[in-house]
Structures are given as C-alpha cells and as structure tokens.
Motif scaffolding. Structure first.
Motif, PDB file in Angstrom:
ATOM      1  N   GLU A  23       0.821  -1.213   0.000  1.00 32.76           N
ATOM      2  CA  GLU A  23       0.000   0.000   0.000  1.00 32.76           C
ATOM      3  C   GLU A  23       0.856   1.264   0.000  1.00 32.76           C
ATOM      4  O   GLU A  23       0.566   2.215  -0.737  1.00 32.76           O
ATOM      5  N   ARG A  27       1.227   4.413  -2.865  1.00 31.52           N
ATOM      6  CA  ARG A  27       1.207   5.850  -2.563  1.00 31.52           C
ATOM      7  C   ARG A  27       2.470   6.536  -3.099  1.00 31.52           C
ATOM      8  O   ARG A  27       2.413   7.662  -3.604  1.00 31.52           O
ATOM      9  N   ARG A  60      -9.031  -2.401  -3.225  1.00 27.17           N
ATOM     10  CA  ARG A  60      -8.126  -1.653  -2.357  1.00 27.17           C
ATOM     11  C   ARG A  60      -7.256  -0.695  -3.162  1.00 27.17           C
ATOM     12  O   ARG A  60      -6.979   0.427  -2.702  1.00 27.17           O
ATOM     13  N   GLU A  63      -9.435   2.275  -3.792  1.00 20.46           N
ATOM     14  CA  GLU A  63      -9.638   3.046  -2.566  1.00 20.46           C
ATOM     15  C   GLU A  63      -8.413   3.887  -2.238  1.00 20.46           C
ATOM     16  O   GLU A  63      -8.524   5.082  -1.915  1.00 20.46           O
ATOM     17  N   ILE A  64      -7.236   3.286  -2.307  1.00 18.41           N
ATOM     18  CA  ILE A  64      -6.007   4.012  -1.968  1.00 18.41           C
ATOM     19  C   ILE A  64      -5.756   5.133  -2.961  1.00 18.41           C
ATOM     20  O   ILE A  64      -5.413   6.262  -2.581  1.00 18.41           O
ATOM     21  N   VAL A  66      -7.842   6.834  -4.912  1.00 18.10           N
ATOM     22  CA  VAL A  66      -8.783   7.949  -4.756  1.00 18.10           C
ATOM     23  C   VAL A  66      -8.455   8.754  -3.505  1.00 18.10           C
ATOM     24  O   VAL A  66      -8.425   9.993  -3.530  1.00 18.10           O
ATOM     25  N   GLU A  67      -8.208   8.047  -2.403  1.00 16.16           N
ATOM     26  CA  GLU A  67      -7.923   8.737  -1.151  1.00 16.16           C
ATOM     27  C   GLU A  67      -6.615   9.516  -1.223  1.00 16.16           C
ATOM     28  O   GLU A  67      -6.543  10.679  -0.787  1.00 16.16           O
ATOM     29  N   HIS A  68      -5.564   8.888  -1.779  1.00 15.66           N
ATOM     30  CA  HIS A  68      -4.251   9.523  -1.739  1.00 15.66           C
ATOM     31  C   HIS A  68      -4.099  10.622  -2.792  1.00 15.66           C
ATOM     32  O   HIS A  68      -3.455  11.639  -2.538  1.00 15.66           O
ATOM     33  N   ALA A  70      -6.493  12.497  -3.845  1.00 13.36           N
ATOM     34  CA  ALA A  70      -7.243  13.577  -3.195  1.00 13.36           C
ATOM     35  C   ALA A  70      -7.535  14.733  -4.148  1.00 13.36           C
ATOM     36  O   ALA A  70      -7.403  15.902  -3.786  1.00 13.36           O
ATOM     37  N   VAL A  97     -16.957   2.539  -5.072  1.00 11.35           N
ATOM     38  CA  VAL A  97     -15.904   3.195  -4.285  1.00 11.35           C
ATOM     39  C   VAL A  97     -16.019   4.707  -4.435  1.00 11.35           C
ATOM     40  O   VAL A  97     -15.903   5.469  -3.471  1.00 11.35           O
ATOM     41  N   GLY A  99     -15.186   8.496  -6.704  1.00 13.34           N
ATOM     42  CA  GLY A  99     -14.020   9.339  -6.873  1.00 13.34           C
ATOM     43  C   GLY A  99     -13.206   9.081  -8.118  1.00 13.34           C
ATOM     44  O   GLY A  99     -12.177   9.732  -8.337  1.00 13.34           O
TER      45      GLY A  99
END
Length: 294
Positions: A23, A27, A60, A63-64, A66-68, A70, A97, A99
C-alpha cells in the motif's frame, strides 16, 4: 460529455514477492508521477497487472488511489477482464468506491470476439455504470482489434467518451481523428508515437513509460501545447531509449525496476514474472537516471 486529455501514466501496482499489495508503495508511485507533472493517473491496467489481482486487491487499489490522490489529478481505472460479466463487476465496484473519473475497458483477449460481439460487450459495460467509458484497443497484445467502423459506432453510445489506441497504426488514428464526433477523446497508447499523435490532433496519451519518466512524458505534451515543437521532439527522442528497454524483460518488470532505481518501492511482478538480467538493470539505471534529471 466528459473528455480526457494530457499525459496519464498507466501505473504499476506494487506487490511483494507473494503478490500482496504494497500500500505504501502505491502511494509512492502516485506521488512520484503526480509531483513530476502528469495530468492524470490510470490504475488497474495491464501495467498494473490487473490479471494477477483478486477482487479485494482491485478494490483496495481504487480506494487508496482515490484517497491519496485527493483530487490532485483525475483518476482512471481499468476493467481488463476477459468476460463482459467480470468487466461489469469491476465497473460497478469502481463506481461504488467513488471518486474515479472514468473507466478504461480493454477488448477481451484469448478469445477472439467478432465486431458485433465487441459492440455488445462495450454497450453492456457502458450501460451498467454511470462512469464515462474509454475503449481500449491493443491488438498487438490481445490479438483482437476494434475496427474503425466499430469505434465510430460505439462513439455514439451514451457513456462511451473516447479511445486509447495502442495499435501503433498512426494512419488509422489520423482517420479516426478526422471522423470522430465532437468531444470524443483519442489518447495514444504507443509511447513512441505520442508527439506524432498530438500533431495529428490526439488529446494526449496513456503511457507506461510515464511510470518511470513522468517529467519527460508530460513534457512532450506540455511543450507541444506551448508551441515548443523542438523541445517536444527532443523529449520524444529521449524517451525512445527507455521504451526500447521495456520489452527486454517480462512486462512490467522494467517499469518496476526503473522505479526502484529511482527510490520508489514498486515491488515485484506477479509470478512467474521475476527476472531482470543484471546487464539490463545496469543499462536501465543509466537511462532512467538521465531521464529523471532532464
């Protein structure tokens, strides 16, 4: 209609030797490419070894990302499964999910569908999701080609907004650019042809080499848009030396090794992809270090 443009790296998926997702490595890859000027990122493509990821890993990764990311750049995701049902399942997961700006759908491989079957395949996927859909044609790898008439027919389907073309046939791309409907994006998928495609009117590229040389690949697009054709041509020529190295090991090991050389933990390939010749690694180190300094 949603349109896509600029340089969008088809990102690798960092994995450990057992095929588990790294993960923090993902990133790092996201930051490495975005910080060096790319205009979007593309996850779960063939460079991302989607064929070796299970359903939980795919989710996953989305998810990572989209979140990272930002919102720094658009995130695209791939649906590269063989069957319509599995592509629909991935499309619905990506939409759930949230984004993600769009979905790139590769033609099936191993099987060789007819053009009529391909049209129904893409219509079914586009009809299953509110995500904008990019057709992805890569006949050198899939041995299936979307004929130009098929692409133009699908361009009229609601939700289908563009094409990534990895055929390597620049004349075909020129014909498509002349005949495409307004707002239909055409993105080059052959890294050696980014500048010629832009000169023909393409909107950008989804590029594997932008994992390792994002500043150079984005620079081709930025220089072209600024009218600096000399710089764009120079960068395209510089990129060729990296592109020539990519097929000299099992795909996408050269990309992952290049990132490792530059200090990014891109992990390992999906087994059985494992080996890079030491001499190739030395050559790769020289090339990627020089490109990163440009």
């Amino acid at each position: 209609m949603t349109t896509f443009d600029g340089i969008i790296p088809a990102l690798v998926t960092p994995l450990d030797q057992d095929g588990e997702l790294l993960e923090d490595g993902l990133r790092q890859v996201l930051d490495f490419t975005i910080d060096r000027g790319v205009h979007g990122v593309f996850i779960l493509g063939s460079s991302g070894e989607i064929y070796g990821l299970d359903a939980a890993q795919k989710r996953r990764v989305v998810e990572i990302a989209v979140e990272h990311v930002a919102g720094r750049v658009p995130v695209l995701a791939g649906a590269g499964e063989i069957s319509t049902r599995e592509c629909v399942r991935t499309a619905r997961m990506v939409e759930e999910v949230g984004g993600v700006a769009g979905l790139s759908v590769l033609t099936p491989y191993f099987m060789t569908p007819t053009q009529s079957e391909l049209r129904e395949h893409f219509r079914a996927i586009a009809g299953s999701t509110d995500l904008p859909v990019l057709l992805y044609d890569n006949p050198p790898r899939t041995h299936v080609q979307l004929e130009l008439t098929t692409v133009l027919e699908l361009a009229a389907v609601p939700g289908i907004v563009g094409l990534k073309d990895s055929s390597g046939d620049l004349e075909r791309v020129r014909t498509l650019l002349a005949e495409r409907p307004e707002g239909f994006s055409v993105l080059m998928g052959r890294d050696t042809l980014i500048l010629p495609a832009l000169e023909a009117g393409a909107d950008g590229a989804i590029a594997t080499t932008a994992n390792v040389a994002p500043r150079v690949v984005a620079g081709i697009y930025d220089a072209f848009r600024a009218g600096d054709l000399a710089t764009a041509a120079r960068l395209q020529e510089e990129l060729a030396q990296l592109r020539d190295l990519v097929p000299r090991a099992t795909f996408p090991l050269v990309l992952k090794e290049g990132l490792r050389i530059l200090g990014v933990d891109a992990g390992h390939g999906v087994a059985p992809a494992r080996e890079i010749d030491p001499a190739l690694r030395e050559e790769l180190a020289r090339v990627v270090t020089a490109l990163d300094a440009l």
